[in-house]
Design an enzyme around this catalytic site. Structure first.
Site, PDB file in Angstrom:
ATOM      1  CE  LYS A 155      -2.722  -5.866   8.428  1.00  0.00           C
ATOM      2  NZ  LYS A 155      -3.247  -4.319   7.727  1.00  0.00           N
ATOM      3  CB  SER A 206      -0.270  -2.500   5.660  1.00  0.00           C
ATOM      4  OG  SER A 206      -1.644  -2.523   6.513  1.00  0.00           O
ATOM      5  CB  SER A 220      -4.123  -1.292   4.945  1.00  0.00           C
ATOM      6  OG  SER A 220      -3.004  -0.594   4.825  1.00  0.00           O
TER       7      SER A 220
HETATM    8  N1  GLN Z   1      -0.365   2.682   2.869  1.00  0.00           N
HETATM    9  C1  GLN Z   1      -1.060   3.538   3.810  1.00  0.00           C
HETATM   10  C2  GLN Z   1      -0.079   3.956   4.851  1.00  0.00           C
HETATM   11  O1  GLN Z   1       1.131   3.634   4.705  1.00  0.00           O
HETATM   12  C3  GLN Z   1      -2.314   3.138   4.555  1.00  0.00           C
HETATM   13  C4  GLN Z   1      -1.903   2.038   5.675  1.00  0.00           C
HETATM   14  C5  GLN Z   1      -3.312   1.384   6.203  1.00  0.00           C
HETATM   15  O2  GLN Z   1      -4.208   1.503   5.585  1.00  0.00           O
HETATM   16  N2  GLN Z   1      -3.154   0.736   7.070  1.00  0.00           N
HETATM   17  O3  GLN Z   1      -0.266   4.528   5.831  1.00  0.00           O
END
Ligand code: GLN
Length: 478
Positions: free
Chosen positions: A73, A148, A172
Site C-alpha cells: 500500500k 481505504s 481499511s
Molecule cells: N473507512 C474508514 C475511514 O474513512 C477507515 C479508514 C481506515 O481504516 N484507514 O476513516
C-alpha cells in the site's frame, strides 16, 4: 498458495524470474480496468527475482515469501520508491528509508511489484478519495473495491499479485477484503511496527496482510510482526510461525455471536450468509455462545471524534516545507500564504474536512465535550471486549453490513459512507486483532459479489483468530 509456489521454486518447476514475468503480464492486462497500482516497480522486481533465483541455484536456504510477487500500500515507506499515500501533496515524493515492515520483508527476499492505490492518507471506504482515480472491484468494475486499502485488495483479487500489505485504522483492510472476496487481517495494535507508515490516526493504525487464504495471511503476519524499538507503541509480545499451528478442527473453541451486530439494518443477503457461516463453524467443532457488546452503538461516533483529532495533528507536517509539493510563493506573500496554498491545492476535500473536524474537537472549550468524552467511550468499548473474552475465545460478526456498492453511490452523503465501517471500527478502538474471510457471494446484475465475515480475538491472540478462520475456510472449500 504461498507454500505451493515456494515448493515449486525449490523443485525448480518455476523460477522467481518466470513468476515475475507471469504476474507482470497479468498486471499489464488488468490495470487498464482495475487501477490497483499507483507505481509499478518492474525493474526492481526483476532484479530481486534474479537474486532469489541465484540463491536457489546456489543451494542457499530461502524463506517462504522469497520470490513471490506482492504489492505494498502506498502509505508504507519504500526506500527510493515513490510513496504518495494517494495524495497530490506527495505526488513527487520518494521515500528516503524503508518502513520497518519493509526492512523485515526485504530480508525475506520478497518481490515487490509496486505500490497500491488508496483513499488519500487512508481516509475513506471506497478508494474514491484517491487523488489518482478510484480502483475498480475485480468482481464488477462498476463497483468500488472498498477502502481505504482498495488497491491492495483488488490487486490480490485480480491475481495481479499473490499477496499484499494494507493498513487498517477503522476497517481499511477488512472492509476491502470483504468487498473483493479475499482474506485480510488487522493485527493487534502494537503487534506490527508502525515505523515508516504514513500516519493517519496513530492510536488506531495497524499494518496487515491481504491474501487468498488464511494460511498465506498467517505466513505474512509471522514475517512482519514483532517488537520494534523505533515504534513507541510496539509490544514485546510472544510470537510464533502462526501457519504451523493452524488446525482442521476447532473442537472446544467458544465463538461469541454479539447481538448488536446481528441487526436488521444490514443487507438481508449478508445476514443470511452470516448465519450459514455460523452453522459451518459449528461443523468444525466451534461452540456458539450468544453475547452482548453493549457499547457497540457508540463506537462509530467515538471513532469519528478520535480519528479526525489525530488526523488533524498528523496532517500538520504536510506544510510544503518538509515533504512533497510546495506551491511557490512567487508574489512574495510570505510563509502563511505558502502553507495555505500548498494545503489548498495539495490536499483533497475529505482530508480537509477531517482536519477541520479534528481541529474543532481538540480546541479549547470543545476538548472536554468531544475528545475526552470519546476517550471515555473508548474505555467502555474496551471493557465490553474484556468482559466478552471471559466467556468466549473469539467473536464472529459480518465484516460489513453490505456488499460492494456502485461508484458514486455514497460520495454525496458522508454519513452513509461512514456507516460502511460500523462493524469494523470497534476492533481498532479496542485494539484487538480481527480478520475478514470470504463467507460466500450474492448475485447482483449478473455478477457474483463477495460477502465477508469477521473474526475478532483477544489482544495478541492472533493464534486463535487464525485457527477459527482457517478451520472455517476448510469447511467452505470442502
Ligand atoms: N473507512 C474508514 C475511514 O474513512 C477507515 C479508514 C481506515 O481504516 N484507514 O476513516
Amino acid at each position: 498458495m504461498i507454500t505451493e509456489l515456494h515448493q515449486k521454486l525449490l523443485n525448480k518447476e518455476t523460477t522467481a524470474t518466470k513468476l515475475v514475468q507471469q504476474y507482470l503480464d497479468t498486471i499489464k492486462k488488468q490495470e487498464p480496468n482495475i487501477n490497483a497500482f499507483l507505481t509499478i516497480t518492474e525493474e526492481e522486481a526483476k532484479r530481486c527475482a534474479e537474486v532469489v533465483d541465484k540463491k536457489i541455484n546456489d543451494g542457499e536456504e530461502i524463506g517462504l515469501l522469497a520470490g513471490i510477487p506482492c504489492a505494498i500500500k502506498d502509505t508504507i515507506m519504500t526506500k527510493n520508491v515513490r510513496t504518495t499515500a494517494g495524495s497530490k501533496i506527495l505526488d513527487n515524493y520518494t521515500a528516503p528509508y524503508d518502513a520497518t515492515v519493509m526492512e523485515r520483508l526485504k530480508k525475506e527476499d520478497i518481490i515487490m511489484m509496486g505500490k497500491t492505490n488508496m483513499d488519500e492518507f487512508a481516509m475513506g471506504s471506497s478508494t474514491e478519495n484517491s487523488a489518482y482515480g478510484p480502483t475498480k472491484n475485480p468482481h464488477d468494475i462498476n463497483r468500488v473495491p472498498g477502502g481505504s486499502s482498495g488497491g491492495s485488495a483488488a490487486a490480490v483479487a485480480a491475481d495481479e499479485v499473490v499477496w499484499s500489505l494494507g493498513t487498517d485504522t477503522g476497517g481499511s483492510i477488512r472492509q476491502p477484503a470483504s468487498f473483493c472476496g479475499v482474506v485480510g487481517l488487522k493485527p493487534t495494535y502494537g503487534r506490527v511496527s508502525r515505523h515508516g507508515l504514513i500516519a493517519m490516526a496513530s492510536s488506531l493504525d495497524q499494518v496487515g496482510p491481504f491474501a487468498h487464504s488464511v494460511e498465506d495471511v498467517a505466513i505474512i503476519l509471522s514475517a512482519i510482526a514483532g517488537f520494534d524499538p523505533k515504534d513507541a507503541t510496539s509490544a514485546k509480545s510472544h510470537q510464533k510461525p502462526y501457519q504451523n499451528y493452524l488446525e482442521e478442527n476447532i473442537e472446544g473453541m467458544v465463538v461469541g455471536i454479539p447481538k448488536e451486530y446481528d441487526t436488521d439494518g444490514m443487507d438481508a443477503r449478508v445476514k443470511e450468509k452470516y448465519h450459514t457461516a455460523i452453522e459451518d463453524m459449528k461443523k468444525r467443532g466451534a461452540k456458539i455462545e450468544n453475547i452482548s457488546l453493549p457499547h457497540t452503538k457508540y463506537a462509530l461516533p467515538a471513532y469519528y471524534i478520535i480519528m479526525p483529532s489525530e488526523v488533524s495533528s498528523n496532517m500538520a507536517r504536510f506544510d510544503g516545507m518538509r515533504y512533497g509539493m510546495q506551491i511557490d510563493d512567487k508574489e512574495g506573500k510570505g510563509l502563511w500564504e505558502t502553507y495555505k496554498d500548498t494545503r489548498k491545492y495539495g490536499l483533497g476535500d475529505e482530508v480537509k474536512k477531517r482536519v477541520m473536524l479534528g481541529t474543532y474537537t481538540l480546541s479549547a472549550g470543545y476538548y472536554d465535550a468531544y475528545y475526552k468524552k470519546a476517550q471515555k467511550v473508548r474505555a467502555l468499548i474496551k471493557k465490553d471486549f474484556e468482559q466478552a473474552f471471559t466467556k468466549v475465545h473469539t467473536i464472529f460478526t459480518p465484516t460489513s453490513p453490505e456488499v460492494a456498492f456502485p461508484f458514486g453511490a455514497k460520495t454525496d452523503d458522508p454519513i452513509t459512507m461512514y456507516l460502511s465501517d460500523i462493524f469494523t471500527v470497534t476492533a481498532n478502538i479496542a485494539g484487538v486483532p480481527a480478520i475478514s474471510v470470504p463467507i460466500g457471494t450474492v448475485a447482483e446484475e449478473g455478477k457474483e459479489l463477495p460477502v465477508g465475515g469477521q473474526i475478532m480475538g483477544k489482544w495478541f491472540d492472533e493464534d486463535r483468530v487464525l485457527k477459527v478462520a482457517h478451520a472455517y475456510e476448510l469447511e467452505t472449500k470442502k
